[in-house]
Design a protein around this motif. Structure first.
Motif, PDB file in Angstrom:
ATOM      1  N   GLU A   1      33.315  30.601  45.003  1.00  0.00           N
ATOM      2  CA  GLU A   1      33.888  30.783  46.334  1.00  0.00           C
ATOM      3  C   GLU A   1      35.213  31.532  46.283  1.00  0.00           C
ATOM      4  O   GLU A   1      35.541  32.280  47.199  1.00  0.00           O
ATOM      5  CB  GLU A   1      34.092  29.413  46.987  1.00  0.00           C
ATOM      6  N   GLY A   2      35.968  31.342  45.206  1.00  0.00           N
ATOM      7  CA  GLY A   2      37.330  31.862  45.202  1.00  0.00           C
ATOM      8  C   GLY A   2      37.650  32.912  44.170  1.00  0.00           C
ATOM      9  O   GLY A   2      38.801  33.322  44.049  1.00  0.00           O
ATOM     10  N   PHE A   3      36.651  33.362  43.382  1.00  0.00           N
ATOM     11  CA  PHE A   3      36.957  34.278  42.293  1.00  0.00           C
ATOM     12  C   PHE A   3      37.121  35.716  42.751  1.00  0.00           C
ATOM     13  O   PHE A   3      37.887  36.480  42.168  1.00  0.00           O
ATOM     14  CB  PHE A   3      35.849  34.200  41.229  1.00  0.00           C
ATOM     15  N   ILE A   4      36.403  36.119  43.778  1.00  0.00           N
ATOM     16  CA  ILE A   4      36.417  37.526  44.199  1.00  0.00           C
ATOM     17  C   ILE A   4      37.660  37.807  45.040  1.00  0.00           C
ATOM     18  O   ILE A   4      37.803  37.306  46.151  1.00  0.00           O
ATOM     19  CB  ILE A   4      35.140  37.880  44.976  1.00  0.00           C
ATOM     20  N   THR A   5      38.542  38.612  44.519  1.00  0.00           N
ATOM     21  CA  THR A   5      39.766  38.989  45.221  1.00  0.00           C
ATOM     22  C   THR A   5      39.494  40.148  46.175  1.00  0.00           C
ATOM     23  O   THR A   5      38.394  40.710  46.189  1.00  0.00           O
ATOM     24  CB  THR A   5      40.855  39.414  44.220  1.00  0.00           C
ATOM     25  N   ASP A   6      40.527  40.514  46.947  1.00  0.00           N
ATOM     26  CA  ASP A   6      40.375  41.667  47.850  1.00  0.00           C
ATOM     27  C   ASP A   6      39.989  42.924  47.085  1.00  0.00           C
ATOM     28  O   ASP A   6      39.050  43.647  47.467  1.00  0.00           O
ATOM     29  CB  ASP A   6      41.684  41.922  48.596  1.00  0.00           C
ATOM     30  N   ASP A   7      40.710  43.195  45.995  1.00  0.00           N
ATOM     31  CA  ASP A   7      40.429  44.403  45.212  1.00  0.00           C
ATOM     32  C   ASP A   7      39.038  44.351  44.600  1.00  0.00           C
ATOM     33  O   ASP A   7      38.304  45.356  44.580  1.00  0.00           O
ATOM     34  CB  ASP A   7      41.476  44.575  44.110  1.00  0.00           C
TER      35      ASP A   7
ATOM     36  N   THR B   1      41.399  41.903  34.385  1.00  0.00           N
ATOM     37  CA  THR B   1      41.719  43.030  35.263  1.00  0.00           C
ATOM     38  C   THR B   1      42.295  42.586  36.598  1.00  0.00           C
ATOM     39  O   THR B   1      43.289  43.147  37.071  1.00  0.00           O
ATOM     40  CB  THR B   1      40.449  43.873  35.504  1.00  0.00           C
ATOM     41  N   TYR B   2      41.681  41.575  37.215  1.00  0.00           N
ATOM     42  CA  TYR B   2      42.063  41.190  38.577  1.00  0.00           C
ATOM     43  C   TYR B   2      42.960  39.957  38.629  1.00  0.00           C
ATOM     44  O   TYR B   2      43.503  39.644  39.694  1.00  0.00           O
ATOM     45  CB  TYR B   2      40.809  40.947  39.422  1.00  0.00           C
ATOM     46  N   TYR B   3      43.123  39.269  37.483  1.00  0.00           N
ATOM     47  CA  TYR B   3      44.023  38.107  37.412  1.00  0.00           C
ATOM     48  C   TYR B   3      44.884  38.234  36.149  1.00  0.00           C
ATOM     49  O   TYR B   3      44.956  37.319  35.337  1.00  0.00           O
ATOM     50  CB  TYR B   3      43.212  36.803  37.351  1.00  0.00           C
ATOM     51  N   ARG B   4      45.539  39.365  36.003  1.00  0.00           N
ATOM     52  CA  ARG B   4      46.238  39.652  34.751  1.00  0.00           C
ATOM     53  C   ARG B   4      47.291  38.597  34.417  1.00  0.00           C
ATOM     54  O   ARG B   4      47.388  38.150  33.267  1.00  0.00           O
ATOM     55  CB  ARG B   4      46.896  41.037  34.821  1.00  0.00           C
TER      56      ARG B   4
END
Length: 558
Positions: free
Chosen positions: A60-66, A138-141
């Protein structure tokens, strides 16, 4: 970096639950601190909570805006690498929040693919593990740089990384637990506490809640049918069309709205189950209204307006269900079983690719050169040069003639194959027409069978009571009546239906579909399973118990 799905939660009940959990976050920290103070005194090894809530919150929460805007590239690369293993990945675990009932279609699709990636990592698929590591890095550096320092992590370590102050931190905890496993970080036994906390959060706030109206009056369906018949008789002087003029006006407005959105005006009717039977939709709407508000007497005009809304909702649900069904097929989550009896015409080994598509690029370039550049030089042309060029052109012409001969042969083969296909397709259409005619007959037939003089209805009931019968579809009241008469039968309601339980069907004497109360998507899933297991099946088109008894008795007596 923000989270796309959390910020776009539209369900008001979930939002209220999140706000409640945020208000309790400080108290939750106090409870956690109390556990930390006594951590060493507790035996965590005997606790074995489910990891499912953590996995669901991770999805539910892993996909960020980018990540959301770039997910088409992520999904395509995953499918290129792992398409042959999708069915295996799908069988690892199922998560209820990954279909289009809970998100917009594009978000639901992304979560379906992410689910398969997560499942692949659980069975140690190297690409899935590497992909999740890459996405996290990449998205949670910042998170990645903090977490990779640990060789072993405890519940207190997780809380120290980001103190629990609001609802979004629950997603952080879920992400940390999942990625610790992906990164090969050992988790202390007391991390069970975090799984327990996420389990509580999920079940209290985020678990989908289905509020299904229960029938307080057993005869509500029959009462609505009688009321509808009364209204029709009162307005029979208007004719069948004008009798439901308010509903038809509402449906016309829906058609106008579709036209304004540049959709065909009949799109709505293509998506509504049994759209041609307006009386059935009106009765079902009345049933729902009477169940929810039993003390309110609705007028015929009011019921017609509500029916238009009911049909709109049915359209939305039907589109969503069919979309999910197609996605299940494409992602091998619910693959179609093919056997000797249930064959398909498509065979990829029979696909014929033209030899032109396999020509070397050098020859392609030469052809382009001949097409766009004069084949002679300026100045004096010698006879031997012309003869040489003629020889080259003849050689090319000869090759083209060979290719043409090959293509002609392939074309003739394809033509013969098409003729055979047309014959098979014609046979298929005839079988389909017979099936449609049978279902229409079953639907419209209202006659009651005459009792045979030599066998009474009661004797018939006693005979078929001993048979292993499954009845699929039908209104709850009708199924309850059947259950009273035949308690050993398996009766399957398709209301709220999600998946086919194949074990219910195995070894049965016969399966019957009640055609008046089953959606096309439910029918398709059940009939596929029945054909796969080679179970005899038939159709029931009558509410009368005696007629049903006679039909089944006649089917099984021999």
């Amino acid at each position: 970096m923000g989270n796309f799905f959390i910020k776009n939660v539209k369900n008001q009940e979930i939002r209220k639950g999140i706000e409640k959990m945020e208000s309790q976050a400080f108290a939750m920290r106090g409870i956690l601190n109390a556990f930390y103070d006594n951590m060493d005194k507790l035996d965590w090894s005997r606790r074995n909570p489910s990891t499912l809530p953590a996995d669901i919150l991770f999805l539910e929460g892993f996909i960020t805006d980018d990540m959301y805007f770039e997910f088409e590239h992520i999904g395509r690369d995953f499918l290129n690498h792992c398409y042959d293993r999708l069915e295996e990945f799908s069988n690892v675990a199922w998560y209820e929040n990954c279909d289009s009932r809970f998100d917009e279609p594009d978000q639901a699709t992304d979560k379906r693919i992410l689910r398969l990636i997560l499942n692949g990592s659980k069975i140690n698929d190297e690409y899935c593990i590497a992909l999740l590591k890459y996405l996290y890095k990449t998205y949670y550096r910042q998170e990645y740089n903090q977490l990779k320092r640990f060789n072993k992590i405890t519940a207190k370590d997780i809380e120290n990384l980001k103190p629990l102050t609001n609802a979004e931190d629950y997603w952080f905890v879920a992400r940390t637990l999942v990625m610790s496993r992906i990164l090969g970080i050992e988790m202390a036994d007391n991390c069970v506490l975090m799984y327990m906390m996420l389990d509580s959060f999920y079940n209290e706030v985020y678990k989908p809640q289905y509020v299904i109206p229960s029938l307080e009056r057993k005869d509500v369906f029959d009462e609505c049918s009688e009321q509808f018949d009364k209204w029709v008789n009162e307005n029979k002087h208007l004719g069948p069309i004008r009798a439901v003029k308010f509903l038809r006006k509402d449906l016309k407005f829906i058609e106008d709205c579709l036209a304004a959105e540049m959709y065909p005006v009949d799109y709505f009717y293509k998506t509504v189950d049994d759209a041609e039977y307006l009386d059935w939709s009106i009765i079902k709407t009345m049933e729902l209204l009477k169940t929810l508000h039993p003390k309110i007497d609705y007028s015929f005009e009011e019921v017609q307006h509500y029916t238009a809304l009911y049909m709109l909702v049915n359209s939305i649900v039907s589109i969503s269900d069919k979309y999910d069904f197609q996605m299940e097929m494409l992602l091998k989550e619910n693959p179609i079983e093919v056997d000797e009896e249930n064959k398909v015409l498509f065979n990829p080994e029979n696909i014929i690719v033209s030899s032109l598509a396999n020509k070397p690029k050098t020859e392609d370039n030469a052809v382009k050169a001949l097409a766009n550049v004069a084949p002679v030089k300026s100045g004096e042309i010698k006879e031997e040069e012309l003869l040489k060029e003629i020889a080259e052109l003849r050689d090319r012409l000869n090759k083209k003639e060979q290719q043409y001969s090959n293509l002609t042969s392939l074309y003739n083969d394809a033509k013969r194959s098409k003729f055979e296909f047309d014959q098979l397709f014609e046979k298929y259409n005839k079988d389909r027409e017979e099936l449609i005619a049978l279902r229409e007959y079953a639907y419209k037939s209202k006659q009651v069978y005459e009792k045979p003089s030599e066998v009474s209805v009661e004797e018939m009931k006693e005979f078929i009571k001993q048979k292993d019968i499954v009845v699929i579809g039908g209104h709850t009241n009708w199924l309850n009546k059947l259950k009273e008469e035949f308690p050993n039968w398996i009766l399957v309601s398709t209301e709220g239906f999600k998946q086919v339980d194949g074990k219910q069907l195995e070894g049965r004497d016969k399966v019957y579909f009640y055609t008046e109360y089953i959606s096309h998507s439910s029918y398709g899933k059940f009939i596929s399973e029945i054909r796969k297991k080679k179970i005899p099946f038939g159709y029931i088109g009558n509410l009368n118990i005696e007629a049903v008894t006679k039909q089944i008795y006649d089917d099984l007596k021999d």
